[in-house]
Structures are given as structure tokens and as C-alpha cells.
Design a protein around this motif. Sequence first.
Motif, PDB file in Angstrom:
ATOM      1  N   ALA A   3     -63.688  22.712  12.709  1.00  0.00           N
ATOM      2  CA  ALA A   3     -62.559  22.405  11.685  1.00  0.00           C
ATOM      3  C   ALA A   3     -61.974  23.608  11.084  1.00  0.00           C
ATOM      4  O   ALA A   3     -61.083  23.490  10.625  1.00  0.00           O
ATOM      5  N   GLY A   4     -62.439  24.769  11.561  1.00  0.00           N
ATOM      6  CA  GLY A   4     -62.062  25.982  10.763  1.00  0.00           C
ATOM      7  C   GLY A   4     -60.946  26.322  11.829  1.00  0.00           C
ATOM      8  O   GLY A   4     -60.264  27.585  11.339  1.00  0.00           O
ATOM      9  N   GLU A   5     -60.351  25.731  12.789  1.00  0.00           N
ATOM     10  CA  GLU A   5     -59.345  26.369  13.329  1.00  0.00           C
ATOM     11  C   GLU A   5     -58.046  26.530  12.678  1.00  0.00           C
ATOM     12  O   GLU A   5     -57.714  25.617  11.789  1.00  0.00           O
ATOM     13  N   PRO A   6     -57.399  27.549  12.752  1.00  0.00           N
ATOM     14  CA  PRO A   6     -56.042  27.645  11.870  1.00  0.00           C
ATOM     15  C   PRO A   6     -55.160  26.475  12.284  1.00  0.00           C
ATOM     16  O   PRO A   6     -55.039  26.038  13.167  1.00  0.00           O
ATOM     17  N   PRO A   7     -54.224  26.128  11.362  1.00  0.00           N
ATOM     18  CA  PRO A   7     -53.352  25.113  11.267  1.00  0.00           C
ATOM     19  C   PRO A   7     -52.146  25.547  12.270  1.00  0.00           C
ATOM     20  O   PRO A   7     -51.864  26.786  12.527  1.00  0.00           O
ATOM     21  N   SER A   8     -51.189  24.685  12.765  1.00  0.00           N
ATOM     22  CA  SER A   8     -50.099  25.097  13.763  1.00  0.00           C
ATOM     23  C   SER A   8     -49.350  25.462  12.611  1.00  0.00           C
ATOM     24  O   SER A   8     -49.226  25.589  11.176  1.00  0.00           O
ATOM     25  N   ARG A   9     -48.133  25.948  13.413  1.00  0.00           N
ATOM     26  CA  ARG A   9     -46.945  26.782  12.502  1.00  0.00           C
ATOM     27  C   ARG A   9     -46.322  25.629  11.732  1.00  0.00           C
ATOM     28  O   ARG A   9     -45.803  26.117  10.611  1.00  0.00           O
TER      29      ARG A   9
ATOM     30  N   ASP B 143     -78.328  29.836  32.959  1.00  0.00           N
ATOM     31  CA  ASP B 143     -78.774  30.456  31.606  1.00  0.00           C
ATOM     32  C   ASP B 143     -77.487  30.365  30.721  1.00  0.00           C
ATOM     33  O   ASP B 143     -77.735  30.407  29.320  1.00  0.00           O
ATOM     34  N   VAL B 144     -76.613  31.203  31.268  1.00  0.00           N
ATOM     35  CA  VAL B 144     -75.549  31.721  30.278  1.00  0.00           C
ATOM     36  C   VAL B 144     -74.604  30.315  29.633  1.00  0.00           C
ATOM     37  O   VAL B 144     -74.533  30.389  28.582  1.00  0.00           O
ATOM     38  N   LEU B 145     -74.611  29.122  30.402  1.00  0.00           N
ATOM     39  CA  LEU B 145     -74.152  27.996  29.833  1.00  0.00           C
ATOM     40  C   LEU B 145     -74.986  27.420  28.758  1.00  0.00           C
ATOM     41  O   LEU B 145     -74.580  26.848  27.843  1.00  0.00           O
ATOM     42  N   GLY B 146     -76.163  27.489  28.927  1.00  0.00           N
ATOM     43  CA  GLY B 146     -77.193  26.999  28.013  1.00  0.00           C
ATOM     44  C   GLY B 146     -76.959  27.679  26.827  1.00  0.00           C
ATOM     45  O   GLY B 146     -77.180  27.423  25.552  1.00  0.00           O
ATOM     46  N   ARG B 147     -76.918  29.163  26.804  1.00  0.00           N
ATOM     47  CA  ARG B 147     -76.692  30.034  25.593  1.00  0.00           C
ATOM     48  C   ARG B 147     -75.333  29.803  24.981  1.00  0.00           C
ATOM     49  O   ARG B 147     -75.229  29.818  23.736  1.00  0.00           O
ATOM     50  N   LEU B 148     -74.572  29.303  25.705  1.00  0.00           N
ATOM     51  CA  LEU B 148     -73.335  28.909  25.194  1.00  0.00           C
ATOM     52  C   LEU B 148     -73.080  27.810  24.490  1.00  0.00           C
ATOM     53  O   LEU B 148     -72.585  27.659  23.356  1.00  0.00           O
ATOM     54  N   THR B 149     -74.000  26.797  24.745  1.00  0.00           N
ATOM     55  CA  THR B 149     -74.240  25.624  23.961  1.00  0.00           C
ATOM     56  C   THR B 149     -74.779  26.177  22.473  1.00  0.00           C
ATOM     57  O   THR B 149     -74.230  25.541  21.668  1.00  0.00           O
TER      58      THR B 149
ATOM     59  N   ASP C 162     -71.482  26.911  15.394  1.00  0.00           N
ATOM     60  CA  ASP C 162     -70.795  27.050  14.395  1.00  0.00           C
ATOM     61  C   ASP C 162     -69.667  27.892  14.753  1.00  0.00           C
ATOM     62  O   ASP C 162     -69.060  28.415  13.600  1.00  0.00           O
ATOM     63  N   ALA C 163     -69.250  28.020  15.784  1.00  0.00           N
ATOM     64  CA  ALA C 163     -68.145  29.081  15.980  1.00  0.00           C
ATOM     65  C   ALA C 163     -66.864  28.276  16.193  1.00  0.00           C
ATOM     66  O   ALA C 163     -66.618  26.980  15.781  1.00  0.00           O
ATOM     67  N   ALA C 164     -65.662  28.901  16.384  1.00  0.00           N
ATOM     68  CA  ALA C 164     -64.179  28.360  16.205  1.00  0.00           C
ATOM     69  C   ALA C 164     -63.909  27.161  17.353  1.00  0.00           C
ATOM     70  O   ALA C 164     -63.450  26.330  17.195  1.00  0.00           O
ATOM     71  N   VAL C 165     -65.004  27.651  18.525  1.00  0.00           N
ATOM     72  CA  VAL C 165     -64.946  26.518  19.643  1.00  0.00           C
ATOM     73  C   VAL C 165     -66.455  26.202  19.868  1.00  0.00           C
ATOM     74  O   VAL C 165     -67.345  26.913  20.122  1.00  0.00           O
TER      75      VAL C 165
ATOM     76  N   ALA D  59     -61.749  32.843  20.538  1.00  0.00           N
ATOM     77  CA  ALA D  59     -63.102  32.341  20.387  1.00  0.00           C
ATOM     78  C   ALA D  59     -63.927  31.954  21.607  1.00  0.00           C
ATOM     79  O   ALA D  59     -65.004  32.334  21.558  1.00  0.00           O
ATOM     80  N   LEU D  60     -63.134  31.359  22.584  1.00  0.00           N
ATOM     81  CA  LEU D  60     -64.025  30.800  23.821  1.00  0.00           C
ATOM     82  C   LEU D  60     -64.259  32.269  24.682  1.00  0.00           C
ATOM     83  O   LEU D  60     -65.551  32.216  25.056  1.00  0.00           O
TER      84      LEU D  60
END
Length: 485
Positions: A24-30, A53-59, A64-67, A264-265
Motif C-alpha cells: 500500500a506504500g507504493e507512490p501515487p501516479s502522476r 532458497d533465494v526465492l524462499g528468502r524473497l518470500t 513489509d516491502a514496497a513489493v 524495490a524488486l
Amino acid sequence: MSNQHRHPIRPLLAAVVIVATACAGEPPSRAGQPVEPVALSAVVADPGSVGGDVLGRLTELSADAAVRVARSTPGVNGTADEGQLIQALRDGKADVTVVRADQLVAAGARSLAVLQVPMLVTSVEQADRIAADPVAAELMSGLDSIGLVGLALVPGGLRHPFGYRSPLLDPADYRGQVFNTRPGAGVDALFAALGASTDNSVDEQREENARTGAVRGIEVSLQQQRAADLPAVVTSNVVLYTKFDVVVVRAAIWDSLSGAQRDALRAQAVAAGAKAISERDTESEALERWCSTDGASSVVATPDQIAALRDALQPVVDGVSADPQSADLVRRVAALGEGTVPPAGTTCGAPDVSSQNESYQVEPKGPQDVLEGTWRLTVDREHMLDEGVSAQDANANAGIWTLEIIGNVATVDQPNGGDCTWEFSFAENAVSLDMGARGNDACYGRAIGTYELEGDTVHFHFDRDQDYDVVLDNAFFDGGMQRIG
């Protein structure tokens, strides 16, 4: 266990799908309106593997990140190898995956071929520098030719030669022999320069080839040492190359993201790679684990032997460097190794392992249906870690296992993959367990020890395992197996 690293408890090719959603913290559009969440599906062949394991940690890290990244129902089925994972992205059936650099080269991303140059990246510190340096973006630049974008390079371990029957020290030990490898043109070229050929068999066929002498050895990292069938001897100060995994996203999806979402990604991918690496054994820890395993040995090559290997492999280096852009990348990657130290290795065990042929099978005696019924085994991740099991094995094997035993054969529902088939053999209180029985390679490992049945609980203690550190077996079964039917 699951067959992610050839232990009784690891799923071989379980598809995992991950969904990434903008917070929800993603900035608004123009126009001042909130940006709609974006969902990305990510698929990996083996969730407990190095790379998976990398994808597991990505989860976990993106909660709480922007993505946001969250597990979901598998959306890509039947993905049996890395080539199919790449194709799933190119076909639009998934958006994100993690695969080896050499597989991406085979798909057409030629810039990554530099990472397969033999004996170019020979230390963990150099590999880490490469992943963090701007050169990483240039190494991944060729991905655009196959419709992908690289998010992060993740070092996947220094690749050492493991020999069956006797050590691999100088070029003469390779000439005319066959070696088990992961598929890839880079590793094929490496062994061809040594006068050897490659075999890509897996699971039971790989084990059979090692047992019968059809292959002379295997190249693998110490962190993935379970792929080396015992008995075996590693040349622990020789690094043939360093494996890199690449976190990739479909270009069409990347182009649709906002700048903030892209940042973010990418940051999440880099952080997930760092977190996954921090949970793996270090080079020294993995070597110590190897040396403590029955049937495992280690030797150290002399400086002259290492120099002879470099000389034999120089034509591969020259071939890659014939292209000016690749030559520049080779130079820059080599420069990042200045001041770093390759592993010193160690000597342990018996260098000649040709006569080590222990039995891991109890000769059946008396009733074999002593455990017939339905059983449940709860495997606790934290307990496994406390007992000295690697984070990779603990993550792969934790959860509830259910066994339906008829006679002495169990159909096993594992928490992280398809059903396994286990076969017990009993002789009084002695027991052996083949976890990849009846041709089912969803799990495997072969252990021998003792058992004790008290009412509706059975406890096992294993003395040795043909494929894995016995510490994993005993930590796995430590809570006892409970009869539920």
C-alpha cells in the motif's frame, strides 16, 4: 528424506510459485491516484536447493516491502529442469525464476558465458565482489536478447572435483574419463579441454554410474556435497569454476513496472540472495562437514598440479576472450580477484577410496511388517539447526511427514514435494532404510542403524548413511514417529 540434495527428506522437482504484490506504500501516479498492486508469479524447480532458497528468502524478506512476495498455489506444472523454467518465463507462464548462469547462456544470453571461464573465479570473496560490482549488470546484459532482465547475481559455491576410487590431482587424472556435471556448454568445454567427457545423469542413475565406475567423478560445491556419492575424495584446493545463479524477471513485466517498483524488486532480489548465502555453510564449514562424513576424504593438489590444470584449461579462456567485449569482462572479473585467496583445502580421510564398500542394507530376518500402519513424523526446523544440520537441509525437511506402511514398504507424503517410497529391512533391533525405493526418486538416501518400538512410538538411531551426513538422519527422526492408524 526429500531429494533436493539426495537426502531421505528432500523433494526433487517440486514447483513453487510465488506472488509479488506492491504494498500500500507504493507512490501515487502522476494523476495522484494510488498505483494498483502488481502480482508476479515466480517458479523454481527445487525449493530447497541452492538457488531455490533465494526465492524462499524473497518470500520472507518482502513481507513489509514496497513489493510483497507470498507463496501461492503452483501455477506452472511439470517444470522438470532449468531450461523449462526459462521457457516458462519466455512463454508468459511465469514472471520470475532463479537459474544457473550456464543455462541462461544455453538459452542465448552469451554475456554470462564469462562466468563459466575455468579457474577465473576461485574464491568466495571474489565471487561476492562480482555480485556487488557494476560488472554484474554487464554480465547480465545479454539477457535482453532472450526477453529477460537480470535482477541479481547470486554466488552458488566454488565447484571442486570429487573423485571416485582415487583423487583428481593433475590433468592425467581426467584424460579419457567421464564426469558427472550439470548440463551446460561452459562445463562441457572445461572437461573437453582436459580430455574428458560429461554425463548429466541424476538421482539413481547417477548413483549407479558412480558405483559401477561409469563415471570417474563429479564436479560440485562443498555446500552441495550430497550429490557426490560416497565413498569419494575431494580435491579441496582446486576450484574448477564458481557457479552463479541469476534472479531473472520477464522483460515484458519489468517494462510494465514503475521506477519505484523496479527498484524495490531489484533490492529485494539482492537482499534475498545475501540472506540465502548467509544461511548456507561457509566453505570451511562445508569442508569440515564433509571430512566428518563416513567414506568422505579430502586431498590438496600441489602448486605444480594446479598450474598444470590451468595450462590445460587455457584454450577455453582464450576461446571466450576472442570476442573483445567478453575479453574486457574476463579482465574485469579477474581484477576483482586481486588480493583474494583461493581455499587452502585440507587433507582428511583415506585418499584411496576404491576399497571402501560398506553395506547399508540389513539382511532381513524375522517379521518385516513390524511397523505396518499409518505413522506421522513431525520434523522441527529449529531442532535440526540446533543439532548441526545445515539451514538448507533444515528448511527442506521441516514439516509433517505421513507414512502409510504396508508390510515393510512406506508411501510417504512429504511436506515439500511429491510422495516418496521408503523400504525398511529389519533383523531383530537392526534396521536399514532405503528412502528412494522402487524407482521413486522423489526422496532418497540409504541408512543403517537400530530402532526401538514402544507402544505407538518408534525411535530410530542411524549409524551411517550412504548419501548424507548421518546427523541429518538422526535429527530428522529425533522426535520419534507416532502411530496414528
